[in-house]
Motif scaffolding. Sequence first.
Motif, PDB file in Angstrom:
ATOM      1  N   PRO A 115       5.571   8.798  -6.074  1.00 25.31           N
ATOM      2  CA  PRO A 115       4.450   9.686  -6.425  1.00 25.31           C
ATOM      3  C   PRO A 115       4.792  10.601  -7.589  1.00 25.31           C
ATOM      4  O   PRO A 115       5.885  11.153  -7.656  1.00 25.31           O
ATOM      5  CB  PRO A 115       4.217  10.484  -5.130  1.00 25.31           C
ATOM      6  CG  PRO A 115       5.520  10.419  -4.403  1.00 25.31           C
ATOM      7  CD  PRO A 115       6.106   9.080  -4.730  1.00 25.31           C
ATOM      8  N   GLN A 128      -0.252   6.923  -1.439  1.00 23.38           N
ATOM      9  CA  GLN A 128       0.049   6.055  -2.567  1.00 23.38           C
ATOM     10  C   GLN A 128       0.813   4.832  -2.078  1.00 23.38           C
ATOM     11  O   GLN A 128       1.326   4.821  -0.959  1.00 23.38           O
ATOM     12  CB  GLN A 128       0.880   6.793  -3.624  1.00 23.38           C
ATOM     13  CG  GLN A 128       2.232   7.274  -3.142  1.00 23.38           C
ATOM     14  CD  GLN A 128       2.152   8.579  -2.409  1.00 23.38           C
ATOM     15  OE1 GLN A 128       1.406   9.464  -2.798  1.00 23.38           O
ATOM     16  NE2 GLN A 128       2.910   8.703  -1.340  1.00 23.38           N
ATOM     17  N   SER A 173      -3.808  12.653   0.713  1.00 18.03           N
ATOM     18  CA  SER A 173      -3.473  11.769  -0.392  1.00 18.03           C
ATOM     19  C   SER A 173      -2.448  10.757   0.072  1.00 18.03           C
ATOM     20  O   SER A 173      -1.630  11.047   0.947  1.00 18.03           O
ATOM     21  CB  SER A 173      -2.909  12.583  -1.569  1.00 18.03           C
ATOM     22  OG  SER A 173      -2.544  11.743  -2.638  1.00 18.03           O
ATOM     23  N   ARG A 229      -2.780   5.422  -6.280  1.00 21.54           N
ATOM     24  CA  ARG A 229      -2.872   6.645  -5.482  1.00 21.54           C
ATOM     25  C   ARG A 229      -4.327   6.972  -5.189  1.00 21.54           C
ATOM     26  O   ARG A 229      -5.184   6.927  -6.068  1.00 21.54           O
ATOM     27  CB  ARG A 229      -2.215   7.814  -6.239  1.00 21.54           C
ATOM     28  CG  ARG A 229      -2.214   9.129  -5.450  1.00 21.54           C
ATOM     29  CD  ARG A 229      -1.317  10.146  -6.119  1.00 21.54           C
ATOM     30  NE  ARG A 229      -1.810  10.553  -7.419  1.00 21.54           N
ATOM     31  CZ  ARG A 229      -2.675  11.558  -7.612  1.00 21.54           C
ATOM     32  NH1 ARG A 229      -3.166  12.208  -6.557  1.00 21.54           N
ATOM     33  NH2 ARG A 229      -3.049  11.887  -8.824  1.00 21.54           N
ATOM     34  N   VAL A 238      -5.780   2.561  -0.765  1.00 20.75           N
ATOM     35  CA  VAL A 238      -4.478   2.329  -1.385  1.00 20.75           C
ATOM     36  C   VAL A 238      -4.087   0.860  -1.250  1.00 20.75           C
ATOM     37  O   VAL A 238      -3.592   0.240  -2.195  1.00 20.75           O
ATOM     38  CB  VAL A 238      -3.401   3.233  -0.753  1.00 20.75           C
ATOM     39  CG1 VAL A 238      -2.003   2.839  -1.234  1.00 20.75           C
ATOM     40  CG2 VAL A 238      -3.671   4.695  -1.080  1.00 20.75           C
ATOM     41  N   SER A 252      -4.895   6.386 -11.512  1.00 18.04           N
ATOM     42  CA  SER A 252      -4.006   5.328 -11.993  1.00 18.04           C
ATOM     43  C   SER A 252      -4.101   5.237 -13.500  1.00 18.04           C
ATOM     44  O   SER A 252      -5.133   5.541 -14.099  1.00 18.04           O
ATOM     45  CB  SER A 252      -4.386   3.978 -11.376  1.00 18.04           C
ATOM     46  OG  SER A 252      -3.691   2.918 -11.998  1.00 18.04           O
TER      47      SER A 252
END
Length: 291
Positions: free
Chosen positions: A131, A125, A123, A107, A101, A220
């Motif tokens: 998000p 970001q 995950s 993300r 990131v 992205s």
Amino acid sequence: MEETAPATDLTTLRRGLQILELLRSSNPSASMWTNKEIADTLSLDKSVVSRTLRVLVDLGFVERSADGRTFAPGSKVYPLGARSVNQDVLRAAATVVREIVRMTQARSYLSVRSDMDAMTLWSDQPVRARPRVHSIGTTFPLGVSEAGRALLYGSPPTEIKQVAAEMRRIGVGHADQLAGQIELDRRVGYSWRRADESGVAVPVWDTRNEAVIGALGVASEGLSSRDVAEATAQLLMAAASNLARRIHATETHSTTMAPLPFSGWPEMPTDMFPLSSRSLDGETFPEFLGD
């Protein structure tokens, strides 16, 4: 002699697990479900769902909204799920994903296989970015995403046919093209999906290159360009190698880290990677993450 549980108890248990599975696997944007929505989706009577939900709420596995109209997974689900995940893998993934990131300003995630689904294990970001989805813990059918295809790189043809058959059963398109697409992906080393939010993913192999243990990906809008996708794939390949070595080092209680397989990084396109527009050397991951 031990008494056999009544059939009604087993039916109630099955209903409760079906409801939990529905709440778990639902689209994150629709994380709260009404009694009617649950009943309609599972083809159950509303009164039956209401009684089952009451038990699940009392036990803490489901939580009810303040107005009492909608339901979502409760706090008791988290420790149950957390105990089922390899904590060493999770810690290593969180560190590596965070660095991806930082370098891409997009993300990033780690997915693992869960039967016929790809599950997002972790995950992250950029802080500046809101998000689009809260994806940790969500599942998607294998074959419909770049991560799912990357998870199938080590699978034999018979297994890929089973995945394609499952896609047909649930009405997911492109099932007939799955085997051919995975073969093309294997040749270039990464899976690419072009959409409103495009994605690139690569497999995370074990240190013996015998089995795929996960898939690292980036999502992205900027990944709609093939050049950006290829540059991102190179970054992810190095990160996947780093992650595999970290997991192996943890499992073997080793304190050493093998060097990354790449001596240099491709120059990142400035429109997608504002923090990484300069050329990066192969020590970026070890220097940032430490040993």
